[in-house]
Every structure is written in structure tokens, then in C-alpha cells.
Design a protein around this motif. Structure first.
Motif, mmCIF file in Angstrom:
data_model
loop_
_atom_site.group_PDB
_atom_site.id
_atom_site.type_symbol
_atom_site.label_atom_id
_atom_site.label_comp_id
_atom_site.label_asym_id
_atom_site.label_seq_id
_atom_site.Cartn_x
_atom_site.Cartn_y
_atom_site.Cartn_z
ATOM 1 N N LEU A 43 0.049 -10.917 2.702
ATOM 2 C CA LEU A 43 1.417 -11.402 2.521
ATOM 3 C C LEU A 43 2.332 -10.925 3.647
ATOM 4 C CD1 LEU A 43 1.653 -10.854 -1.324
ATOM 5 C CD2 LEU A 43 1.115 -12.961 -0.093
ATOM 6 N N LEU A 44 2.133 -9.704 4.122
ATOM 7 C CA LEU A 44 2.922 -9.227 5.264
ATOM 8 C C LEU A 44 2.587 -10.024 6.526
ATOM 9 C CD1 LEU A 44 2.730 -5.385 4.601
ATOM 10 C CD2 LEU A 44 4.746 -6.853 4.343
ATOM 11 N N LEU A 45 1.329 -10.401 6.674
ATOM 12 C CA LEU A 45 0.948 -11.258 7.798
ATOM 13 C C LEU A 45 1.592 -12.635 7.664
ATOM 14 C CD1 LEU A 45 -2.803 -10.239 8.085
ATOM 15 C CD2 LEU A 45 -1.094 -9.978 9.894
ATOM 16 N N GLY A 52 8.184 -15.824 12.839
ATOM 17 C CA GLY A 52 7.976 -16.092 14.254
ATOM 18 C C GLY A 52 7.523 -14.891 15.049
ATOM 19 N N GLN A 53 6.987 -13.870 14.361
ATOM 20 C CA GLN A 53 6.556 -12.651 15.042
ATOM 21 C C GLN A 53 5.070 -12.654 15.356
ATOM 22 O OE1 GLN A 53 7.884 -9.841 12.116
ATOM 23 N NE2 GLN A 53 9.997 -9.806 12.867
ATOM 24 N N GLY A 54 4.375 -13.720 14.992
ATOM 25 C CA GLY A 54 2.954 -13.820 15.290
ATOM 26 C C GLY A 54 2.089 -13.178 14.227
ATOM 27 N N TYR A 55 0.810 -13.123 14.529
ATOM 28 C CA TYR A 55 -0.173 -12.601 13.583
ATOM 29 C C TYR A 55 -0.272 -11.094 13.773
ATOM 30 C CZ TYR A 55 -4.357 -12.839 10.647
ATOM 31 O OH TYR A 55 -5.267 -12.699 9.629
ATOM 32 N N ARG A 56 0.706 -10.380 13.211
ATOM 33 C CA ARG A 56 0.854 -8.954 13.484
ATOM 34 C C ARG A 56 1.042 -8.166 12.195
ATOM 35 N NH1 ARG A 56 1.835 -8.312 18.908
ATOM 36 N NH2 ARG A 56 2.746 -6.248 18.689
ATOM 37 N N LEU A 57 0.493 -6.964 12.207
ATOM 38 C CA LEU A 57 0.631 -6.022 11.104
ATOM 39 C C LEU A 57 0.885 -4.657 11.720
ATOM 40 C CD1 LEU A 57 0.398 -6.135 7.970
ATOM 41 C CD2 LEU A 57 -1.957 -5.348 8.229
#
Length: 551
Positions: A43-45, A52-57
Motif C-alpha cells: 500500500l505504501l508503494l 508521482g514518487q515512483g516505485y519507492r519504499l
């Protein structure tokens, strides 16, 4: 022609079964729940993608989790679902789809609509498919199984034809399963061998087989390129090596301490192992070489545990008994043998699970397949009275009464299993995490960063989070300050079990000068504490403490 063999009856019965599957899943999904463990990461991803921050964790490219689950969660949120229900929606949708897919697979394998309908009915009601995934902390199981069973259905059709379409469909569906959970790759590779073997033996054209391979590789290529870009390694999953190391710890020390292995700081002391480049220096082969005897011991222990987990909680004595009866009660006819061998082949990839560690969610793909055998066994028991009374036409209605009574009894017992599974799952929830997150949503600054082991805090609070390292207090402070952490959230179970070095935080009056206690919330399992991380040690202004009790 019996009623169950008539097309109109089959259509109506299947529609009713699908509606039952939907009703059951919606009903249990509406019970109070708290996301936890892996699900918050998905869910955070999804939130990161939508922002719009990309695939980031953790403000880093995510390399453990395949992208399809988070992408679908983002789609659900985009269409109006709350963020915390982003994966729950797909559990319901895919769970219903799985029931329909299983009907189609069972019908093709057995050639019998009655067995196919009973397979679908058992899948609609099975606790391991409808209820237990709600409490496993992943919510990818239904999605994965829907792709996987559909791929197996296509693979079964591909085995019996030279037509390119089933090959292409199987390759497409296997890649979707892989992009949901990495183990989908194992089924794709295994059935690639089986399909290639059939192609070779029967001297078929290799073009459909080439399409099966090419579709998978082409569709997986963007993800593989993404992994290579950020790791510098040609890898199929970012989890294998670290998962092998964590699995060894889980088997040796238990789930809590084993799963916390990745929270240790790496050799630099600046990043936890889960996010460190050093995780890609760990390989499964290295884990085995470091202690071959231990690896064998763990594998044997895992094999024994896998058998226990399949019996309970996944199947229960009722479904296990029906499956055994359906599989072995009658000799296999020549026409039945290929289907049974196919089902055994479909289960075989689960043999890799004992090499790592055993959890119900890792073995649950076997359940739909076993339900086909259980349906055959149930059908045999339901027909027993009717076949016995066949010489006495006037008594034949008693056979229908018997069949109905058996079916109602089985469904009633399965409903009871659902209730028991839900009650057991509810007892494990820590709603004080939800309460703490809501407090932070109301009081913390919008750009506040929260340090915690529990990623659900970030979802419910709608704030950025960073992990809480398993390290000494000065290292934890340095880690948090380097990432601009404003709050620390921890519960007393963590202090007793996986962070005993932080036990002093259970007594707010004795808290160190670098933090200020601001709130705590209690449920029947634990108490969750919120501390403000101070930029200056001791006697900085503090917030008025708050204590609450979660429902």
C-alpha cells in the motif's frame, strides 16, 4: 442426462456459487481488521506511485516486491477505494474469479460438470481461500492463485493441442503470477519443461513453445531490467538470498526473531540489511555451505511442518479426508490418469517451500488443487445412497435426501471453520497500532517522518515512515536523525521480544533525554507508545502526554 449435466442447470448453479463466493468474501472482509506485515508495504508503494514518487519504499527503489500487487492497489485507490483497502479489494475480486477458474479447470480435467461444480462450491466456502488470507498479512494470495490456476488451465489445454493460443495464454498468465509473487517463476519453468517434453516426444511444431517462452520473457523484461539497473546483478528476484538467510533464522529462532534479521544494520552501520546493497551479496548456496548439516536439519523440520500446516489450518480433517477418499477410493481409469498426473505436477513446485521456511500462505496454492480431489470424494459419498437404492425405484428419493443432507452438513462444517478462522485471526490483531496512527494523523506535522517496525502506521497516519533498526540506542538515534525522523512508535511486545535493548521505553518516566513521551494506546495484546524525537537532548519542550485504549 442428470440435472447436474444439463447446461441450464450448470449455468444457474455456477452463478449461484459465484454469488456465494462473493457474499462470503465481502462479509468477512467487512469485519474489523488491521493491515500488517507485508500488506502495508504494497500500500505504501501504491501511495508512492499515485503521488508521482515512483516505485519507492523508505525513499529507495523497491527491489523485494514484484510490482503487480502495488500497481493494482494503486488502481483500486484511483477508482475510489481507501488506501488501506487497496489490496483487500483484489482479495475479493480475485477470490471470486478463482472459484470460476477452478470450475473450468476441474471440468476439463475430469470431464464431469458435477465434480467441477462441487470443486467450485468447496472453493467458495474454504476457509483457507475465503477467510485466512485476511490475517496472513500479505493479501496477495488470492491474486496469485487466480493467475496461477488460470495459467494451469491454459497449460492443461496446451498439453493436448498444437494450437498456439493456449501456449500464449499460459505464458501470459504465468508472467502475471510471477509479477505478483516471485514463486510464479517456478511454475513457469516447470511447465516449460513439461510442455517442451511433450513437444519433443510428439514431434510437434516448436513455434507454440517458443511463443510460451517469449511472451513470459518479453513481459517480465521491464521488471528484470529494473532489478538489474538498481542492483548491478542479473537476478530474477530481489528476495532469494536474503530470504534464505532469514528463513534459516526463522526455523532456528522462530518467526519474530527470524523476520527481524533484515532489520540489523549492515557493515557500514548506516542502513538496515533489508535495504542495503549487501543483501545481494547473500546467496542461498552460501547459506547452505555455511552449515550443510543445519540446512538439512531445517529442511527436514520444514517438511514435517508443511504436512502439519496442510492438515491444519489449511484443509482441516474434513477436506483432507474427502481429498484422500476422492484420490484413492477407486482405481484410476486410463482416461483419468493424465488428469491426476497433471494435478500432481501442479503441486510439485511447492516442494521448494521446505528449503526456506513454512507458512500457510506459502502452501495455500495447493488447496484449490486438493479441492478437486475433495470434490470427487464428496460426490462419491453423495451418490452412495442413490446407487445403493437403485434396485428399488420407490426408494430413490431417499438418495436425493441423503445427497442433500451430506452437502448441507459439509457446507455447515466449512462455515464453522470460517468462523473459527476469523475469531483466531481477530485475536492476533493489535488495534493499538491503528489508534497510534490516527493520533499521528491528527497531531503530527504533514511532513513528519515516523520510525517504526510497523509499516501500517505509515498507511493509517498518511505519513512517511522509516524502519526501526535492531541496533543499540545511539545507532538507532543516528539512523533516525539521518533520515529526519520526528517520531518513534514502538510497542511493549517488541520490547520484550525483538528489541529488548529498548525495554526502557516501556516506562515513559524513565525515557532517555533524546525523546519525549507523547501518547500510548493499549489493546488486549500490547501497548503502543509514541515518542517525539528531540533534536536537543533533555528538557526540550514536550507535548502533553496522552493515554488511550483501543477498541
Amino acid at each position: 442426462m442428470s440435472a447436474s449435466q444439463r447446461p441450464w442447470f450448470t449455468t444457474i448453479a455456477l452463478a449461484g456459487i459465484l454469488l456465494l463466493a462473493l457474499a462470503v468474501r465481502v462479509a468477512w472482509a467487512m469485519q474489523p481488521r488491521s493491515i500488517r506485515w507485508d500488506e502495508p508495504d504494497y500500500l505504501l508503494l501504491a501511495r508512492s506511485l499515485l503521488n508521482g514518487q515512483g516505485y519507492r519504499l523508505n525513499n529507495l527503489p523497491e527491489l523485494h516486491t514484484p510490482p503487480l500487487g502495488p500497481l493494482l492497489a494503486a488502481l483500486a485507490v484511483k477508482l475510489g477505494a481507501p488506501l488501506d483497502a487497496g489490496m483487500l479489494v483484489w482479495h475479493v475480486i480475485a477470490g471470486v474469479a478463482l472459484v470460476g477458474i477452478l470450475y473450468g479447470l476441474a471440468r476439463d480435467l475430469t470431464g464431469r460438470r458435477d465434480i467441477a461444480l462441487l470443486s467450485a462450491l468447496l472453493a467458495a466456502m474454504a476457509s483457507a481461500l475465503a477467510v485466512q488470507p485476511l490475517y496472513w498479512g500479505s493479501m496477495t494470495e488470492s491474486l496469485f492463485m487466480a493467475w496461477l490456476l488460470a495459467a494451469l488451465w491454459a497449460a492443461w489445454r496446451a498439453l493436448g493441442t498444437e494450437d498456439w493460443k493456449p501456449y500464449a495464454l499460459a505464458g501470459l498468465l504465468f508472467v502475471l503470477s510471477y509479477l505478483t509473487r516471485p514463486e510464479g517463476l517456478i511454475w513457469w519453468a516447470w511447465f516449460a519443461l513439461l510442455l517442451a517434453g511433450v513437444t519433443l516426444v510428439q514431434r510437434r511444431s516448436w513455434r507454440p513453445m517458443a511463443l510460451y517462452l517469449a511472451l513470459f520473457l518479453i513481459l517480465a523484461l521491464p521488471y528484470l531490467a529494473y532489478l538489474y539497473r538498481y542492483t548491478g546483478h542479473i537476478i530474477l528476484s530481489g528476495k532469494t538470498g536474503l530470504t534464505a538467510a532469514m528463513s534459516a533464522q526463522i526455523v532456528e529462532e522462530g518467526n519474530a526473531l527470524g523476520n527481524d534479521y533484515g532489520a540489523q544494520l549492515d557493515s557500514t552501520g548506516r542502513e538496515i540489511l533489508w535495504f542495503s546493497p549487501e543483501r545481494f551479496e547473500i546467496s542461498m548456496l552460501d547459506v547452505i555451505r555455511s552449515d550443510p548439516a543445519g540446512a538439512l536439519r531445517r529442511t527436514l523440520a520444514n517438511g514435517k511442518k508443511a504436512a502439519q500446516v496442510m492438515l491444519r489450518p489449511l484443509l482441516g480433517l474434513l477436506l483432507a479426508g474427502l481429498a484422500a477418499f476422492g484420490l484413492w477410493a477407486r482405481p484410476w481409469s486410463k482416461t483419468r490418469i493424465p488428469g491426476e498426473l497433471f494435478l500432481l505436477a501442479a503441486i510439485l513446485p511447492l516442494g521448494v517451500v521446505p528449503l526456506f521456511h513454512v507458512q500457510p500462505r506459502l502452501l495455500v496454492p495447493a488447496v484449490p488443487i486438493l479441492l478437486i480431489w475433495a470434490a470427487r470424494g464428496l460426490g462419491g459419498i453423495m451418490r452412495w445412497a442413490g446407487e445403493t437404492l437403485e434396485p428399488w425405484p420407490k426408494l430413490r428419493p431417499l438418495g436425493l435426501v441423503w445427497a442433500a443432507a451430506v452437502l448441507v452438513a459439509v457446507l455447515g462444517l466449512m462455515g464453522k471453520e470460517q468462523v473459527a478462522a476469523a475469531q483466531a485471526g481477530q485475536r492476533t490483531y493489535s488495534f493499538s497500532h491503528n489508534q497510534a496512527a490516527r493520533w499521528l494523523a491528527e497531531h503530527a506535522e504533514p511532513d513528519a517522518v515516523i520510525m517504526t517496525r510497523n509499516a501500517e502506521i505509515g498507511v493509517y497516519a498518511d505519513r512517511a515512515i522509516i524502519p526501526l533498526p535492531n541496533a543499540r540506542w545511539p545507532q538507532i538515534l543516528a539512523y533516525g536523525r539521518a533520515r529526519h525522523a520526528s517520531y518513534l512508535v514502538i510497542d511493549d511486545w517488541e520490547m520484550r521480544t525483538v528489541r529488548p535493548q529498548l525495554r526502557f521505553l516501556a516506562n515513559p518516566a524513565a525515557a532517555p533525554p533524546e525523546v519525549a513521551f507523547v501518547a500510548s494506546f493499549s489493546d488486549r495484546n500490547r501497548t503502543t507508545f509514541i515518542y517525539k524525537l528531540l533534536q536537543r537532548a533533555r528538557f526540550a519542550p514536550t507535548l502533553s502526554p496522552h493515554r488511550g485504549t483501543s477498541p
